[in-house]
Design an enzyme around this catalytic site. Structure first.
Site, PDB file in Angstrom:
ATOM      1  N   SER A   1      -9.195   2.395   3.391  1.00 33.82           N
ATOM      2  CA  SER A   1      -8.263   3.047   2.491  1.00 33.82           C
ATOM      3  C   SER A   1      -7.424   2.070   1.675  1.00 33.82           C
ATOM      4  O   SER A   1      -6.803   2.465   0.690  1.00 33.82           O
ATOM      5  CB  SER A   1      -7.347   3.988   3.291  1.00 33.82           C
ATOM      6  OG  SER A   1      -6.569   3.296   4.241  1.00 33.82           O
TER       7      SER A   1
ATOM      8  N   LYS B   1       0.837  -1.202   0.000  1.00 34.58           N
ATOM      9  CA  LYS B   1       0.000   0.000   0.000  1.00 34.58           C
ATOM     10  C   LYS B   1       0.873   1.253   0.000  1.00 34.58           C
ATOM     11  O   LYS B   1       1.932   1.287   0.645  1.00 34.58           O
ATOM     12  CB  LYS B   1      -0.914  -0.047   1.225  1.00 34.58           C
ATOM     13  CG  LYS B   1      -1.915   1.091   1.348  1.00 34.58           C
ATOM     14  CD  LYS B   1      -2.801   0.851   2.567  1.00 34.58           C
ATOM     15  CE  LYS B   1      -3.706   2.014   2.876  1.00 34.58           C
ATOM     16  NZ  LYS B   1      -4.540   1.755   4.076  1.00 34.58           N
TER      17      LYS B   1
ATOM     18  N   SER C   1      -9.515   0.167   7.779  1.00 35.69           N
ATOM     19  CA  SER C   1      -9.041   0.152   6.394  1.00 35.69           C
ATOM     20  C   SER C   1      -8.452  -1.162   5.919  1.00 35.69           C
ATOM     21  O   SER C   1      -8.094  -1.271   4.747  1.00 35.69           O
ATOM     22  CB  SER C   1      -8.020   1.272   6.189  1.00 35.69           C
ATOM     23  OG  SER C   1      -8.635   2.522   6.378  1.00 35.69           O
TER      24      SER C   1
END
Length: 468
Positions: free
Chosen positions: A155, A80, A179
């Site tokens: 996210s 990420k 997330s």
């Protein structure tokens, strides 16, 4: 709308990460073959899903050809875009400054790659991780592979979309308000937010007044998530937590499980509540003792306090961006959620210390709750996945109201530090995955994984590549 996936008769097939690692180890496929297949799959679906933040394909190819190590030796993945990877930019889901490459790997990246996983690059996320949907006005939305009219959640949206679509079998995610669990729920994946301190964090996150962020992964199978934590423990062992160990099957202990379908400020939607109660019924059939609890162990101020704390994080990012991120930092390029949180914190600076005190006190309530119950079953999200645009960062008050309503269950464990896992045990009337969440006391990831194995065996979840 047809499902978007990349499953094919190639070196990856439909293997999970554990299966793929075994295929590489036994010579059925090579590291180079599976990395090339994952690159081809990325290129096949990225225009529809928008999951790539930064492509590092040549670096992945070089690593596949070199000397690697670890249980997942050669398995392709994504990291990420909010942890540093040497030689790659870290843009945190925004385009508000000129990219520059990181000088070194973060501590978490070193743990992640020590397992043998080969990152193909960085996966897309919402701006600074503040929103539960990645819909930046210039970067564009990350779309759900089950139906691209819908959000992939956030996210950790890019990682989840790519794992669900078969691009890679496992990918990095992290969780500061849900997330890991939110995109896992939206995309039909396993998403375990571990206990606070289980995996390393960036220094700025470790020193927050309330440490809400935790690193982890999203995967398609329970065994992949369990194997990742087992392998991570070989290089990172937090002293304050019991080891998770090698969890490979359901546990034998029958548990006392609370079922809660109401958050502090709202009930789950009728559809989500029904799916939660069905899962409770399944647990009861499996011999667990179920008790329905009307209200969660949360103060009435929790939602308001959490939003204000989120605003404090935005205040730190926006206020120091030119010094901590880049001299080219331009706050006019930030989305309206980030700026709205910044203004909210600025207007309410006097209320922040008390909000932090109340958030820190939340753990006392849940610790008492877990002295009575072994685990808690709740929805992951209060309603089914919304369409792209519903959570777009346009009007601040509108999006914060919609986020607060939808993301009603996940922030609690970020504040208390307890582990929680989202499992794709439900499906909405329109065919989208619905995640259900099980949480436990701090350090009890092994218990959650054992329960997850048991539920996966009893009710295997739908696969995106199967006929609708």
């Amino acid at each position: 709308m047809p499902r978007i996936h990349a499953f094919a008769d190639d070196a990856l097939g439909d293997l999970d990460a554990v299966g793929l690692a075994e295929a590489i180890r036994t010579g059925q496929v090579s590291r180079t073959e599976v990395v090339e297949a994952a690159i081809a799959r990325t290129e096949a679906v990225n225009s529809a899903l928008n999951g790539v933040a930064y492509a590092a394909f040549d670096r992945a190819r070089a690593r596949a050809q070199g000397k690697t190590f670890g249980f997942f030796d050669g398995v392709p993945s994504y990291i990420k875009d909010n942890v540093d990877v040497e030689g790659q930019p870290t843009m945190l889901g925004t385009d508000a400054w000129t990219p520059r490459n990181a000088a070194a790997d973060s501590e978490f990246t070193r743990v992640f790659t020590s397992t043998g996983l080969i990152p193909l690059g960085k996966s897309q996320m919402s701006e600074f991780g503040f929103s539960a949907a990645a819909e930046h006005p210039r970067i564009g939305p990350v779309r759900n592979p089950w139906n691209t009219d819908y959000t992939a959640g956030a996210s950790s949206s890019g990682s989840a979309a790519f794992v669900a679509a078969g691009v890679v079998p496992i990918a990095h995610a992290n969780d500061g308000g849900g997330s890991i669990r939110i995109p896992a729920a939206c995309n039909g994946l396993v998403g375990l937010k571990p206990s606070r301190g289980r995996l390393p964090l960036n220094p700025e996150l470790r020193h927050m007044p309330v440490v809400v962020v935790a690193n982890g992964v999203v995967s398609r199978s329970v065994r992949d998530t369990a194997a990742f934590y087992r392998e991570a423990e070989r290089t990172y062992q937090p002293r304050k937590l019991p080891p998770i160990g090698d969890i490979t099957r359901p546990g034998k202990q029958r548990l006392k499980i609370a079922v809660v379908t109401r958050s502090v400020n709202r009930d789950a939607s009728p559809q989500v509540k029904e799916l939660t109660l069905k899962a409770a019924g399944l647990l009861e059939e499996l011999g667990h003792r179920i008790e329905h609890v009307e209200t969660p162990p949360v103060a009435s101020s929790f939602e308001e306090d959490f939003i204000l704390y989120w605003g404090l994080l935005s205040l730190a990012q926006v206020g120091t961006g030119r010094f901590t991120l880049s001299k080219t930092f331009d706050r006019s390029r930030l989305d309206n959620l980030t700026l709205g949180l910044f203004r909210h914190a600025n207007r309410n600076l006097h209320r922040i210390p008390l909000a932090i005190m109340r958030l820190r006190a939340a753990r006392r309530r849940t610790a008492q709750f877990f002295s009575t119950y072994d685990a808690v079953l709740t929805p992951t999200l209060a309603d089914q996945t919304p369409q792209v645009g519903y959570l777009a960062p346009t009007d601040y008050q509108q999006i914060i109201d919609r986020l607060s309503s939808w993301v009603a269950f996940t922030p609690l464990q970020n504040v208390t530090g307890e582990p929680a896992i989202s499992l794709p045990l439900g499906q909405s009337a329109d065919g989208l995955p619905v995640g259900l969440m099980i949480s436990a006391d701090i350090g009890e990831e092994a218990r959650l994984l054992e329960l997850a194995y048991e539920l996966e065996e009893a009710q295997p979840w739908p696969r995106i590549q199967d006929p609708a």
